[in-house]
Design a protein around this motif. Structure first.
Motif, PDB file in Angstrom:
ATOM      1  N   VAL A 132      44.240  47.989  38.653  1.00 38.60           N
ATOM      2  CA  VAL A 132      45.700  47.936  38.814  1.00 38.60           C
ATOM      3  C   VAL A 132      46.608  47.397  37.805  1.00 38.60           C
ATOM      4  CG1 VAL A 132      47.697  47.581  40.508  1.00 38.60           C
ATOM      5  CG2 VAL A 132      45.146  47.772  41.279  1.00 38.60           C
ATOM      6  N   PRO A 133      47.275  48.139  37.068  1.00 37.61           N
ATOM      7  CA  PRO A 133      48.102  47.665  35.705  1.00 37.61           C
ATOM      8  C   PRO A 133      49.162  46.766  36.341  1.00 37.61           C
ATOM      9  CG  PRO A 133      48.788  49.942  36.444  1.00 37.61           C
ATOM     10  CD  PRO A 133      47.402  49.562  37.346  1.00 37.61           C
ATOM     11  N   PRO A 134      49.727  45.838  35.559  1.00 36.64           N
ATOM     12  CA  PRO A 134      50.728  44.803  35.855  1.00 36.64           C
ATOM     13  C   PRO A 134      51.883  45.518  36.042  1.00 36.64           C
ATOM     14  CG  PRO A 134      49.650  44.378  33.665  1.00 36.64           C
ATOM     15  CD  PRO A 134      49.286  45.896  33.943  1.00 36.64           C
ATOM     16  N   GLN A 135      52.307  46.678  36.002  1.00 38.95           N
ATOM     17  CA  GLN A 135      53.429  47.107  36.541  1.00 38.95           C
ATOM     18  C   GLN A 135      53.516  47.746  37.924  1.00 38.95           C
ATOM     19  OE1 GLN A 135      51.659  48.391  34.021  1.00 38.95           O
ATOM     20  NE2 GLN A 135      51.738  50.671  34.041  1.00 38.95           N
ATOM     21  N   THR A 136      52.313  47.818  38.312  1.00 40.38           N
ATOM     22  CA  THR A 136      52.117  48.497  39.954  1.00 40.38           C
ATOM     23  C   THR A 136      51.984  47.154  40.762  1.00 40.38           C
ATOM     24  OG1 THR A 136      50.931  50.308  38.686  1.00 40.38           O
ATOM     25  CG2 THR A 136      50.684  50.048  41.232  1.00 40.38           C
ATOM     26  N   THR A 137      52.520  47.159  41.919  1.00 40.28           N
ATOM     27  CA  THR A 137      52.445  46.173  42.738  1.00 40.28           C
ATOM     28  C   THR A 137      51.542  46.586  43.960  1.00 40.28           C
ATOM     29  OG1 THR A 137      54.402  46.904  44.124  1.00 40.28           O
ATOM     30  CG2 THR A 137      54.978  45.440  42.378  1.00 40.28           C
ATOM     31  N   PHE A 138      50.987  45.608  44.651  1.00 35.12           N
ATOM     32  CA  PHE A 138      50.087  46.045  45.606  1.00 35.12           C
ATOM     33  C   PHE A 138      50.942  46.668  46.615  1.00 35.12           C
ATOM     34  CE2 PHE A 138      46.840  42.464  44.810  1.00 35.12           C
ATOM     35  CZ  PHE A 138      46.413  43.318  43.670  1.00 35.12           C
ATOM     36  N   SER A 139      51.934  46.149  47.101  1.00 32.71           N
ATOM     37  CA  SER A 139      52.881  46.865  47.975  1.00 32.71           C
ATOM     38  C   SER A 139      53.188  48.332  47.677  1.00 32.71           C
ATOM     39  CB  SER A 139      54.137  46.056  48.194  1.00 32.71           C
ATOM     40  OG  SER A 139      55.005  45.928  47.220  1.00 32.71           O
ATOM     41  N   GLY A 140      53.283  48.684  46.326  1.00 24.35           N
ATOM     42  CA  GLY A 140      53.561  49.860  45.954  1.00 24.35           C
ATOM     43  C   GLY A 140      52.021  50.840  46.140  1.00 24.35           C
ATOM     44  N   VAL A 141      51.101  50.197  46.095  1.00 24.17           N
ATOM     45  CA  VAL A 141      49.689  50.949  46.342  1.00 24.17           C
ATOM     46  C   VAL A 141      49.656  51.101  47.597  1.00 24.17           C
ATOM     47  CG1 VAL A 141      47.350  50.737  45.989  1.00 24.17           C
ATOM     48  CG2 VAL A 141      48.744  49.869  44.157  1.00 24.17           C
ATOM     49  N   ALA A 142      49.915  50.066  48.537  1.00 25.88           N
ATOM     50  CA  ALA A 142      49.908  50.311  50.062  1.00 25.88           C
ATOM     51  C   ALA A 142      50.772  51.487  50.379  1.00 25.88           C
ATOM     52  CB  ALA A 142      50.064  49.082  50.751  1.00 25.88           C
ATOM     53  N   ARG A 143      52.033  51.467  50.061  1.00 29.13           N
ATOM     54  CA  ARG A 143      52.978  52.415  50.391  1.00 29.13           C
ATOM     55  C   ARG A 143      52.409  54.036  49.934  1.00 29.13           C
ATOM     56  NH1 ARG A 143      58.942  51.984  47.564  1.00 29.13           N
ATOM     57  NH2 ARG A 143      57.438  52.383  45.725  1.00 29.13           N
ATOM     58  N   ALA A 144      51.911  53.974  48.846  1.00 28.69           N
ATOM     59  CA  ALA A 144      51.389  55.262  48.165  1.00 28.69           C
ATOM     60  C   ALA A 144      50.149  55.727  49.376  1.00 28.69           C
ATOM     61  CB  ALA A 144      50.644  55.285  46.756  1.00 28.69           C
ATOM     62  N   VAL A 145      49.329  54.794  49.750  1.00 27.55           N
ATOM     63  CA  VAL A 145      48.407  55.048  50.731  1.00 27.55           C
ATOM     64  C   VAL A 145      48.997  55.717  52.055  1.00 27.55           C
ATOM     65  CG1 VAL A 145      46.670  54.337  52.139  1.00 27.55           C
ATOM     66  CG2 VAL A 145      46.748  53.464  49.707  1.00 27.55           C
ATOM     67  N   TRP A 146      49.871  55.220  52.542  1.00 26.02           N
ATOM     68  CA  TRP A 146      50.739  55.460  53.765  1.00 26.02           C
ATOM     69  C   TRP A 146      51.426  56.975  53.555  1.00 26.02           C
ATOM     70  CZ3 TRP A 146      48.368  53.657  57.869  1.00 26.02           C
ATOM     71  CH2 TRP A 146      48.024  52.439  57.724  1.00 26.02           C
ATOM     72  N   GLN A 147      51.938  56.877  52.570  1.00 27.24           N
ATOM     73  CA  GLN A 147      52.605  58.304  52.035  1.00 27.24           C
ATOM     74  C   GLN A 147      51.617  59.498  51.990  1.00 27.24           C
ATOM     75  OE1 GLN A 147      54.347  57.359  48.390  1.00 27.24           O
ATOM     76  NE2 GLN A 147      56.439  56.744  49.383  1.00 27.24           N
TER      77      GLN A 147
END
Length: 552
Positions: A132-147
């Motif tokens: 996971v690169p520095p510019q990507t937050t874990f919450s952004g990953v979780a949001r993408a999963v739910w999307q």
């Protein structure tokens, strides 16, 4: 069937998450492919996340829990590297044991790179590892999963809806059973077969699987078939080989909610999950699933014990396939149930005879009873619809259901005693012969109004003997007509007076029973008192009026 721990939403292919350019995720270890899916995302910095995982997660970590010896690149030689290797080996093995689907490692702000020992452990345990690169937050990953899950869910619902429409259209064609099977096979991309009560294939559609798979499906159908309706052929119920052999199949029983696993060949392991019976009184499952040689199998018992079974074989376990097959099973239950019991033909014959002038007594035997109850029902929360009305009729044990505006009317043989039903208010008539059905209909309507006014779940028409039995019916009717003549021309006044007297002069309860304002009740009762020239506060007057109202 899905694991109960998995959410009721389609899983997300890991490849779809990696394809999101806004996340810039990169897989650096572990297997890849369309078969790797995740069901949710979870963040944890615990050194042992096992107790907190449900299975199917993309576990996200920034490596806060990693010992300081991994502070550089995790690849330093010597004893520290050995300890780190053991640490990551334990860490990854616990994730795999908990059912974790993948691991995402954030390279900021704690670590600049993914430790090499972690990469090696993920390779060893075949756990996909994402950077996971520095510019990507874990919450952004979780949001993408739910999307992605929401998109998959929408696509699944659209697919199921389209399949429901096509299956319903197929059920209305001249050859409904074959049409439904063809449409089902097309929708699942596999094979659909209808087994009869004796295990023989009645109809089928789609490309038939291999003999071993078709035999396993027939065997699975025997599991869900009600007790006493076993397939008589030998090795695989309904298969040509079994029929030629002419050997009886061994009796098999499966108790509700039973999960078993077995190995059919050295290279094939299959699992079966069965669900408890809900439509039959026997202790048998209504559906079961299996996997044989990579083919997903399912069997559904149709109807309430007729012995018909729908078998489905699909090359892939796709989201929504179970829902589509369940819709087909319901339609085939209706079709085979009418064919097996003959009740539909009997009802149609009774209706035709009534329309052609037959007396109710002549057609009642076709419907299954000599004495009857009429039930009026109204749902507590909303207006009734045809589906809810049919479901209530099935619960009370009668297909003779009529939906009339805001009331459901059901005709019941007296051997099916109605009981309170959750979410409904019921009014029940006295037992009557067919020629008294109209009178019983009026009785049920009054009982429903009384139940609604008194907030009772069920009210019955009072059939206790009284003084009315001491007066000849003709004389009682003549007296009632004379006494009530001033208000007979106004049915609203008559029904208001009847309800008001039955509810002991309660303005509020009468208003509820009649669905009018309490001031309307007061005005109507005052009008009755004026037209009848009677003191309605006098109990003798009330008794005489009640006696008269019971005769009309």
């Amino acid at each position: 069937m899905p694991d109960p721990a998995v959410p009721p939403t389609p899983p997300v292919p890991l490849a779809s998450l990696l394809a999101r350019e806004d996340l810039a995720l990169r897989q650096i270890a572990g297997p890849s492919g369309p078969g790797i899916v995740i069901h949710w995302a979870h963040t944890s910095e615990m050194s042992d996340p096992y107790p907190y995982l449900l299975g199917g997660e993309l576990l996200l970590t920034a490596g806060v829990h990693i010992p300081e010896a991994a502070g550089s690149d995790g690849g330093a030689p010597g004893r520290a590297n050995s300890r780190l290797g053991e640490y990551f080996d334990d860490y990854v093995s616990r994730i795999v044991a908990a059912g974790g689907a993948a691991l995402g490692f954030g390279v900021a702000p704690v670590h600049d790179t993914v430790p090499r020992a972690l990469v090696a452990a993920c390779e060893a345990y075949e756990l996909p590892l994402l950077e996971v690169p520095p510019q990507t937050t874990f919450s952004g990953v979780a949001r993408a999963v739910w999307q992605l899950m929401a998109q998959a869910r929408l696509a699944e619902l659209r697919r199921v809806t389209e399949a429901q429409q096509s299956l319903a259209a197929a059920a209305s064609r001249p050859d409904p059973v074959s049409s439904v099977l063809r449409q089902l096979a097309q929708r699942i991309g596999g094979w659909a077969v209808l087994y009869g009560p004796e295990g023989s294939r009645i109809a089928e559609a789609g490309r038939a699987p291999e003999v071993g798979v078709s035999g396993a499906l027939a065997e699975l159908a025997a599991v869900v078939r009600p007790d006493g309706m076993r397939a008589t052929p030998g090795e695989a119920p309904g298969s040509p080989q079994a029929t030629a052999a002419g050997r009886p199949a061994p009796a098999r029983t499966t108790s509700p909610a039973t999960t078993t696993s077995r190995t059919t060949t050295p290279a094939t392991t299959t699992s079966r999950t069965t669900t408890p019976a809900t439509t039959t009184s026997r202790a048998t499952p209504t559906s079961a699933t299996d996997t044989v040689a990579g083919t997903h199998l399912a069997a559904y018992a149709l109807g309430a014990g007729e012995g018909f079974v729908l078998g489905v074989a699909a090359p892939h376990r796709e989201p929504g396939a179970h829902a589509i097959a369940s819709v087909a099973a319901v339609l085939l239950s209706l079709l085979t149930g009418e064919q097996q019991s003959g009740m539909g033909a009997a009802r149609s014959s009774a209706l035709v005879r009534l329309l052609l002038g037959a007396e109710p007594e002549a057609v009642a035997p076709l419907l299954g009873g000599e004495r009857w109850l009429v039930v009026h029902a109204r749902p507590d929360a909303h207006a009734p619809d045809q589906v809810a009305a049919s479901a209530l009729g099935a619960a009370l044990g009668s297909p003779l259901v009529d939906l009339a505006r805001d009331v459901v009317r059901i005709l019941l043989p007296t051997d099916r005693e109605p009981a309170p039903h959750p979410g409904w208010t019921l009014g029940v008539s006295a037992p009557v012969a067919p020629h008294d059905w109209p009178a019983a209909d009026a009785q049920a309507a009054r009982a429903l109004a009384r139940a609604h006014a008194t907030r009772a779940a069920l009210a019955r028409h009072d059939t206790r003997p009284g003084l009315t039995g001491l007066v000849p019916p003709a004389e009682a009717e003549a007296h009632a007509r004379t006494l009530l003549a001033p208000i007979t021309a106004a049915p609203a006044l008559t029904e208001t007076l009847r309800s008001w007297l039955s509810l002991h002069g309660s303005w509020d309860r009468t208003a509820v029973a009649l669905s009018v304002h309490r001031n309307t009740v007061r005005q109507r009762i005052a009008r009755c008192a004026a037209l009848l020239e009677a003191d309605l506060d006098d109990p003798d007057v009330r008794m005489e009026l009640w006696f008269a109202l019971r005769q009309v």
